[in-house]
Design a protein around this motif. Sequence first.
Motif, PDB file in Angstrom:
ATOM      1  N   SER A   1      13.383  -4.092 -47.168  1.00 13.88           N
ATOM      2  CA  SER A   1      14.059  -4.140 -45.867  1.00 13.88           C
ATOM      3  C   SER A   1      15.136  -3.059 -45.773  1.00 13.88           C
ATOM      4  N   VAL A   2      15.986  -2.950 -46.788  1.00 13.18           N
ATOM      5  CA  VAL A   2      17.061  -1.950 -46.735  1.00 13.18           C
ATOM      6  C   VAL A   2      16.502  -0.541 -46.908  1.00 13.18           C
ATOM      7  N   GLN A   3      15.388  -0.413 -47.615  1.00  9.99           N
ATOM      8  CA  GLN A   3      14.746   0.897 -47.715  1.00  9.99           C
ATOM      9  C   GLN A   3      14.247   1.348 -46.335  1.00  9.99           C
TER      10      GLN A   3
ATOM     11  N   ARG B   1      24.927   3.685 -47.859  1.00  9.53           N
ATOM     12  CA  ARG B   1      25.061   2.282 -48.273  1.00  9.53           C
ATOM     13  C   ARG B   1      23.713   1.569 -48.277  1.00  9.53           C
ATOM     14  N   CYS B   2      22.773   2.013 -47.422  1.00  8.90           N
ATOM     15  CA  CYS B   2      21.412   1.441 -47.490  1.00  8.90           C
ATOM     16  C   CYS B   2      20.748   1.816 -48.814  1.00  8.90           C
ATOM     17  N   ASP B   3      20.954   3.076 -49.230  1.00 10.28           N
ATOM     18  CA  ASP B   3      20.390   3.507 -50.518  1.00 10.28           C
ATOM     19  C   ASP B   3      21.004   2.704 -51.667  1.00 10.28           C
ATOM     20  N   LYS B   4      22.314   2.496 -51.596  1.00 11.73           N
ATOM     21  CA  LYS B   4      22.977   1.721 -52.645  1.00 11.73           C
ATOM     22  C   LYS B   4      22.520   0.269 -52.637  1.00 11.73           C
ATOM     23  N   ALA B   5      22.312  -0.272 -51.450  1.00 13.42           N
ATOM     24  CA  ALA B   5      21.830  -1.661 -51.364  1.00 13.42           C
ATOM     25  C   ALA B   5      20.434  -1.772 -51.965  1.00 13.42           C
TER      26      ALA B   5
ATOM     27  N   LYS C   1      18.237   7.825 -42.083  1.00 16.97           N
ATOM     28  CA  LYS C   1      18.001   9.225 -42.432  1.00 16.97           C
ATOM     29  C   LYS C   1      17.452  10.001 -41.242  1.00 16.97           C
ATOM     30  N   SER C   2      16.558   9.374 -40.493  1.00 16.36           N
ATOM     31  CA  SER C   2      16.009  10.022 -39.292  1.00 16.36           C
ATOM     32  C   SER C   2      17.102  10.245 -38.261  1.00 16.36           C
ATOM     33  N   SER C   3      17.940   9.229 -38.084  1.00 16.44           N
ATOM     34  CA  SER C   3      19.049   9.355 -37.125  1.00 16.44           C
ATOM     35  C   SER C   3      20.025  10.440 -37.563  1.00 16.44           C
ATOM     36  N   PHE C   4      20.302  10.491 -38.853  1.00 19.95           N
ATOM     37  CA  PHE C   4      21.247  11.470 -39.376  1.00 19.95           C
ATOM     38  C   PHE C   4      20.720  12.892 -39.157  1.00 19.95           C
ATOM     39  N   ASN C   5      19.429  13.066 -39.429  1.00 19.50           N
ATOM     40  CA  ASN C   5      18.840  14.400 -39.254  1.00 19.50           C
ATOM     41  C   ASN C   5      18.795  14.805 -37.785  1.00 19.50           C
ATOM     42  N   ALA C   6      18.741  13.805 -36.891  1.00 15.18           N
ATOM     43  CA  ALA C   6      18.676  14.104 -35.448  1.00 15.18           C
ATOM     44  C   ALA C   6      20.040  14.479 -34.870  1.00 15.18           C
ATOM     45  N   LEU C   7      21.091  14.121 -35.563  1.00  9.83           N
ATOM     46  CA  LEU C   7      22.446  14.413 -35.078  1.00  9.83           C
ATOM     47  C   LEU C   7      22.836  15.839 -35.472  1.00  9.83           C
TER      48      LEU C   7
ATOM     49  N   SER D   1      17.168   2.472 -44.496  1.00 12.01           N
ATOM     50  CA  SER D   1      17.570   3.780 -45.006  1.00 12.01           C
ATOM     51  C   SER D   1      16.754   4.887 -44.365  1.00 12.01           C
ATOM     52  N   GLN D   2      15.467   4.641 -44.211  1.00 14.48           N
ATOM     53  CA  GLN D   2      14.613   5.639 -43.575  1.00 14.48           C
ATOM     54  C   GLN D   2      15.024   5.852 -42.113  1.00 14.48           C
ATOM     55  N   GLU D   3      15.347   4.776 -41.422  1.00 10.41           N
ATOM     56  CA  GLU D   3      15.797   4.898 -40.029  1.00 10.41           C
ATOM     57  C   GLU D   3      17.112   5.677 -39.947  1.00 10.41           C
TER      58      GLU D   3
END
Length: 578
Positions: free
Chosen positions: A142-144, A203-207, A151-157, A147-149
């Motif tokens: 679930s957290v992975q 934090r998603c990666d750490k979770a 990462k996509s949002s981060f790359n879009a910003l 994390s993917q979501e």
Amino acid sequence: MKLEHARSLLKNELMASTPTLDLQSDITRFLEDCKLADTTTVLNALTESDRGGQMKPEFRIGEMRYDHTALPTIKELYKRQLDQFEQRTAQELGLSFYRLQQTTTTAIATFWERSINRPNGLAYVSQFLTKLSQKLDELQQSVQGKSQEAKSSFNALKLEAHEEKLKEASETFFKNKNTIQAACQRYKERADQKWKTYLHLKRCDKAAELYGVLRVKVEEIQEKCQHLHSNLDKVYRDLEQSYHEVSRQGNNDNPFIHTIQRINLQSKRPKVTGEDFIRWYREQSESLTNWSEKKAEDVKNEILKFVDEAYYPLTSMTVEQVLADSNPEDAGQDLQQLGKLAVPLWQYELSEIPIQQQHLITEFYYYGVESNNTIFSNPPLSSRLPRGNNNPSFVPTGEPHKVMLFRVEVGVPLFAFNGMRDLESAYLDPNKVFKHLHRNWTNLPNLIPQEDDGGALRWFALALAPDPYKLIINQRRQYSVYTDQAKKLEDQVLPLGGDRKSAFKAFKSNLRLIKEITEKIERITHQDKDKAKVVLENYTNHLNQVLNGGKVDAQIKEQVEMEIQEIEAYLEDLDVII
């Protein structure tokens, strides 16, 4: 009994599967207590600040100048603060991760320790950890996904569009401070959003990493459970084998050992439960978790040690205490069985011993007991104790768990023992290869007294005398007798045997023949007593000369000597002085 109890304890109290209707609720409660059930809770715990509240990433532009230098200034600020933000994020997430890891792994270890140390805890822990591992895997996935979501949002910003607008506002001929300030503010807001998304991604990666670490921890404990189960399974098979071996030994009792059978041991059998065992084991400053690192043999010894201690009040009873505590009639039957087992192993025929000598046989009973202060000296067991003609003797042995009986039978003549006749035949075998140590052994008296033949030997000996007797003849190595029983046979002679002993054996077994020969001999003797005397004297002298020649077989010699004695006795009965 102890092996049976140890086997039952292991199978029913330590290894058995138990209904787990509330297993799912147990897992949910465990995850909630550890704050792992909701990924949002875990994510917030990772970004929780030491001062309380959540970490709030912010790009600070401060009191910058809103002129043609605004773009390079804000880019320089972003670069410098981004490095600081990334370092701070990694540091604080690492600290929060370590704190959560310690808390949750400790909770799992505590669960392992608490749950395994209860009856049939192994089966429960194994099932619990299997379900928990599946749940942790679901949470990790679930957290992975989050994390993917992120990462996509981060790359879009992207910040490039805002940089262009700021560049346009700062490079226009007629610069407007407010326009430049508004462009810088929009750049800041975009940066804040990008940093916030970055923090969420990390934090998603750490979770996900935390859930993975917990899964590894669970798998380590599962491996320990498997090793522990393997140990217990091997111990159970060893106990099962030992139990069957003891059962087989019980079915094939040692012929010299009697085990008390009639005491009601079930009423004295200790009641031992899995809780008793675990309580005892914890008192030894031990936890069942240690079994995952021990050898099966060590585990087996610890279980048997517990059972030994539980049975100590029963096993510490001496055999005399057991008998005293049982019904006197039952104890008497056990003692009688002991007396039967102690019968001397030799076998002899009482009928072989003359009646006037049978009273010489005496039997003594020696009891090996723990001490001289024995319960067998007093009623009610003293009257039930097997004994001979005399009172039994008690010998202290210091052995509390055994009563031994040694029966000694004396006065039995050797010739009465079974097989003695066979030994005599082998000893007197003319074809024997050994040589006797005593050179004149053939002159020694026979150990076995001659049978009472009812006078048959006398008439056999007299029938062998020469004329006028000569009723038994030896021709061509065949002894035969002239008898009315042989009227229909050739020469009217009845064959007796190929040698003197077998001939006599056949003769004495024919009562009609003995009676007939007796009458004929008496008739011949009384026709001329003087002549009978001379013939019989000469005949005995001749026999003695033959015996003195040393060429007669020992067995035959013994019989001939007895024949001479019978003839001499016959002459004495005739009042003839020899």
